[in-house]
Design a protein around this motif. Structure first.
Motif, short mmCIF file in Angstrom:
data_model
loop_
_atom_site.label_atom_id
_atom_site.label_comp_id
_atom_site.label_asym_id
_atom_site.label_seq_id
_atom_site.Cartn_x
_atom_site.Cartn_y
_atom_site.Cartn_z
N ILE A 1 0.83 -1.21 0.00
CA ILE A 1 0.00 0.00 0.00
C ILE A 1 0.86 1.26 0.00
N GLU A 2 2.08 1.17 0.54
CA GLU A 2 2.98 2.32 0.55
C GLU A 2 3.38 2.73 -0.87
N HIS A 3 3.43 1.78 -1.77
CA HIS A 3 3.72 2.07 -3.17
C HIS A 3 2.46 2.43 -3.94
N TRP A 4 1.38 1.76 -3.60
CA TRP A 4 0.10 2.07 -4.24
C TRP A 4 -0.30 3.52 -3.95
N ASN A 5 -0.11 3.95 -2.70
CA ASN A 5 -0.65 5.24 -2.27
C ASN A 5 0.36 5.99 -1.39
N PRO A 6 1.34 6.63 -2.01
CA PRO A 6 2.40 7.32 -1.23
C PRO A 6 1.89 8.60 -0.56
N ILE A 7 2.67 9.10 0.40
CA ILE A 7 2.33 10.34 1.10
C ILE A 7 2.49 11.53 0.17
N ALA A 8 1.48 12.40 0.16
CA ALA A 8 1.51 13.57 -0.73
C ALA A 8 1.70 14.87 0.04
N ALA A 9 1.28 14.92 1.32
CA ALA A 9 1.38 16.17 2.07
C ALA A 9 1.44 15.89 3.56
N ASP A 10 2.14 16.77 4.28
CA ASP A 10 2.17 16.76 5.75
C ASP A 10 1.50 18.03 6.25
N ILE A 11 0.59 17.89 7.21
CA ILE A 11 -0.07 19.03 7.84
C ILE A 11 0.52 19.18 9.24
N CYS A 12 1.39 20.16 9.41
CA CYS A 12 2.06 20.34 10.70
C CYS A 12 1.19 21.15 11.65
N ALA A 13 1.32 20.88 12.95
CA ALA A 13 0.54 21.57 13.96
C ALA A 13 1.19 22.89 14.34
N ASN A 14 0.39 23.95 14.36
CA ASN A 14 0.84 25.26 14.82
C ASN A 14 0.27 25.52 16.21
N ALA A 15 1.14 25.78 17.17
CA ALA A 15 0.69 26.02 18.53
C ALA A 15 -0.08 27.34 18.61
N ASP A 16 -1.23 27.33 19.26
CA ASP A 16 -2.04 28.54 19.42
C ASP A 16 -2.76 28.43 20.76
N LEU A 17 -2.40 29.29 21.70
CA LEU A 17 -2.96 29.23 23.04
C LEU A 17 -4.47 29.45 23.05
N ARG A 18 -5.00 30.13 22.05
CA ARG A 18 -6.45 30.34 21.99
C ARG A 18 -7.18 29.00 21.89
N TYR A 19 -6.55 28.07 21.18
CA TYR A 19 -7.21 26.76 21.03
C TYR A 19 -7.21 25.98 22.34
N ASP A 20 -6.11 26.02 23.08
CA ASP A 20 -6.08 25.33 24.38
C ASP A 20 -7.11 25.95 25.33
#
Length: 494
Positions: free
Chosen positions: A455-474
């Motif tokens: 499956i790693e070859h069938w469907n490779p990773i296309a994007a990473d969504i990194c987390a941005n720290a935001d105190l408003r969310y906490d």
């Protein structure tokens, strides 16, 4: 060239793909249908039209698009929303609409009664799951009590995938992963049906035969071939629930891998090294013998975005509405200017399991715009998702890798808000078709054409969504939790 075919029946749409041996999508097809809500707290599908009818139409369209000879399709696999409860007569004909998964809370009384009678600890120990709106056992008991005439005609109790496989092959089967949701009728230790916990629910001969998801359940019959366009004799797997096929499609394989499915609901699957037992979450044997999975799911997610579009964006073209609403939400700052949404528009499943929970916007003032409200809706779903991921961390099973899939991944605001609020990086695969793609892979796996790692070859990773720290969310997440705790008694009175 040889192919495999996968078709998935979702809450609002059926999708199908035809895939070659290298995982290349040769043809795609889809067909919309509606979730029927005959009264608050109920959710149904018409099994003839929405399940089998969609399967036939999508299968024929895939063949027409591709122009391939059906004999070149080596295997077929299907998945569907679940667990569902569908009584059929001796000829396999549906006796009523299919009762859907945890979004249908009609059996709340039976859930409470069975839990009190059997004992929560016994149920959790034997079945791996507390009884909730996700459990099929209480819904069968509801049928027996409230539709006595139909129950007397019932020869089998099926889930959605079982119904499809029966129509394709003439055999009544269910995979172990789905069967674990039939509590209190499935023993997770013996991996078999049991009746000693509640022998008044159903005769066990009415339940399907247990198989593993990649077992060959049978072969396309002559009548099924006429309806679907498939070649008579094509192998058909036992199938599984849509979320499990979605997880396969994005590479959930090793313990610590977690899938977040952005669909009509958020559904989460975490592969674990051993059985996880916690009443706030669900457990099932994974699709392959000797492996384990722990699950969680919100009651309404993508469903809420549809509701918002239909009620508050009637001025927008329906084809463009979601992208335009996302742009409006992007103009609203994180935290939606102090506006919160409780996403409990059909009760809530994990981790609170409260059929009486109600949805609400909290904090509205005259400065708020439609974009603020839509952002608050997206963030409310993300807060519900964080409540789940925090629960996994609390019991010592934090995700090592989070893989996102489903139609909601096209919404960049939703994806980013989820990463930021949960504090987790998400991986998005090149192919986000979802469960039907996972079905095609499982079909290839069942006949030995691929290994699980392929499956790693069938469907490779296309994007990473990194987390941005935001105190408003906490800050807002704590208010989100407090708001439910402060109003749950009032919710029950409404």
């Amino acid at each position: 060239m040889c192919y495999t075919l996968g078709i998935d029946i979702g809450t609002y749409e059926t999708k199908g793909v035809l895939v070659d041996e290298g995982g290349q999508v040769i043809a795609q097809a889809r067909r919309a249908h509606k979730m029927l809500v005959p009264q608050p707290g109920w959710a149904e599908h018409d099994p003839e039209q929405d399940w089998w009818g969609d399967f036939c139409v999508v299968s024929q369209e895939l063949l027409q698009q591709s122009g391939i000879d059906p004999i070149d399709i080596l295997a077929v696999a299907c998945s569907a929303i679940g667990p569902c409860m569908l009584p059929v007569d001796a000829q396999g004909n549906p006796l009523m609409n299919g009762v859907l998964y945890g979004v249908d809370a009609r059996a709340e009384r039976e859930v409470c009664e069975l839990t009190e009678r059997i004992g929560e600890e016994v149920i959790l120990s034997r079945c791996g799951n507390a009884l909730t709106s996700q459990s099929v056992g209480p819904k069968i008991l509801w049928l027996k009590r409230n539709r006595t005439d139909l129950y007397q005609q019932t020869a089998r109790i099926l889930t959605s995938t079982s119904f499809l496989v029966y129509r394709l092959t003439g055999r009544y089967v269910i995979d172990h992963y789905t069967a674990a949701n039939f509590s209190p009728l499935y023993d997770v230790s013996t991996q078999s049906w049991i009746e000693d916990l509640a022998d008044d629910i159903v005769d066990l001969e009415k339940l399907p035969e247990l198989l593993w998801s990649t077992d060959i359940a049978g072969y396309v019959s002559k009548s099924a071939a006429q309806g679907t366009g498939l070649a008579e004799g094509t192998p058909v797997t036992a199938g599984t629930i849509d979320a499990a096929a979605e997880a396969v499609s994005v590479g959930v394989n090793a313990p610590g891998d977690m899938m977040a499915m952005y669909g009509s609901t958020i559904f989460i699957i975490l592969r674990t090294a051993q059985r996880v037992s916690d009443p706030r979450l669900w457990y099932a044997p994974w699709l392959f013998e000797g492996e384990h999975a722990s699950m969680a799911g919100l009651a309404t997610s993508g469903t809420l975005t549809h509701w918002f579009r239909d009620q508050f964006a009637k001025d927008l073209d329906s084809e463009e509405a979601f992208s335009l609403l996302a742009l409006e939400a992007q103009d609203s700052p994180p935290g939606a200017k102090g506006l919160l949404l409780l996403p409990y528009f059909s009760g809530e499943r994990t981790p609170i399991h409260d059929a009486n929970a109600k949805g609400s916007f909290f904090g509205l003032n005259l400065t708020h715009t439609r974009g603020d409200m839509y952002r608050a809706l997206i963030e409310g779903i993300a807060y519900g998702t964080r409540h789940v991921t925090d629960t996994f961390s609390e019991i010592g099973h934090p995700p090592h890798r989070l893989l996102a899939v489903g139609g909601g991944t096209k919404n960049a605001v939703w994806l980013q808000a989820t990463s930021d609020i949960c504090g987790l990086r998400q991986e998005v695969r090149k192919n986000t078709v979802g469960a039907s793609y996972g079905d095609a892979f499982l079909a290839a796996l069942a006949i030995g054409r691929v290994k699980r790692s392929d499956i790693e070859h069938w469907n490779p990773i296309a994007a990473d969504i990194c987390a941005n720290a935001d105190l408003r969310y906490d800050h807002n997440f704590q208010i989100f939790r407090d708001l439910y705790d402060a109003t749950k008694a009032i919710m029950k009175r409404l």
